[in-house]
Design a protein around this motif. Sequence first.
Motif, PDB file in Angstrom:
ATOM      1  N   SER A  70       0.829  -1.212   0.000  1.00 27.25           N
ATOM      2  CA  SER A  70       0.000   0.000   0.000  1.00 27.25           C
ATOM      3  C   SER A  70       0.859   1.256   0.000  1.00 27.25           C
ATOM      4  N   ILE A  71       0.298   2.322  -0.522  1.00 25.27           N
ATOM      5  CA  ILE A  71       0.908   3.636  -0.390  1.00 25.27           C
ATOM      6  C   ILE A  71       0.039   4.409   0.592  1.00 25.27           C
ATOM      7  N   ILE A  72       0.666   4.852   1.664  1.00 27.98           N
ATOM      8  CA  ILE A  72      -0.042   5.576   2.718  1.00 27.98           C
ATOM      9  C   ILE A  72       0.230   7.063   2.542  1.00 27.98           C
ATOM     10  N   TYR A  73      -0.822   7.833   2.503  1.00 26.53           N
ATOM     11  CA  TYR A  73      -0.719   9.284   2.360  1.00 26.53           C
ATOM     12  C   TYR A  73      -1.026   9.936   3.692  1.00 26.53           C
ATOM     13  N   THR A  74      -0.247  10.947   4.037  1.00 28.41           N
ATOM     14  CA  THR A  74      -0.478  11.710   5.268  1.00 28.41           C
ATOM     15  C   THR A  74      -0.437  13.195   4.948  1.00 28.41           C
ATOM     16  N   ALA A  75      -1.159  13.951   5.742  1.00 28.45           N
ATOM     17  CA  ALA A  75      -1.116  15.407   5.621  1.00 28.45           C
ATOM     18  C   ALA A  75       0.259  15.873   6.081  1.00 28.45           C
TER      19      ALA A  75
END
Length: 118
Positions: A70-75
């Motif tokens: 998975s690719i996890i995106y964060t602010a």
Amino acid sequence: MDQRQALAAFGALSQETRLHIIRMLVVSGPDGMAAGAIAEKAEVSPSNVSFHLKELERSGLITQQRESRSIIYTANFEALGGLIRFLMEDCCGGNAEICAPAAAVAACCAPAAKEELQ
């Protein structure tokens, strides 16, 4: 944050889906969200969310990290705080007490504030 960076950030946020995504990522905090979960929650196709995530990442408002498949995106809370601080520079003609509540919000995302929390 300089004016060029602020313009890129505001440009990225001026689209409804991207604004919705950034708000979701702010709520998710440092754990972030997988791209598929973002697409599902935003009710857009995976290809559509990919386009919007690239725009947000290009503006510096989000970051990505691979976790297994998975690719996890964060602010990017530092960038978001920088945007608020950019807006609040020279607040109220030198009467900073008027803007104190907004300045406190921006301070929570400053690099020094993050270090204090750790």
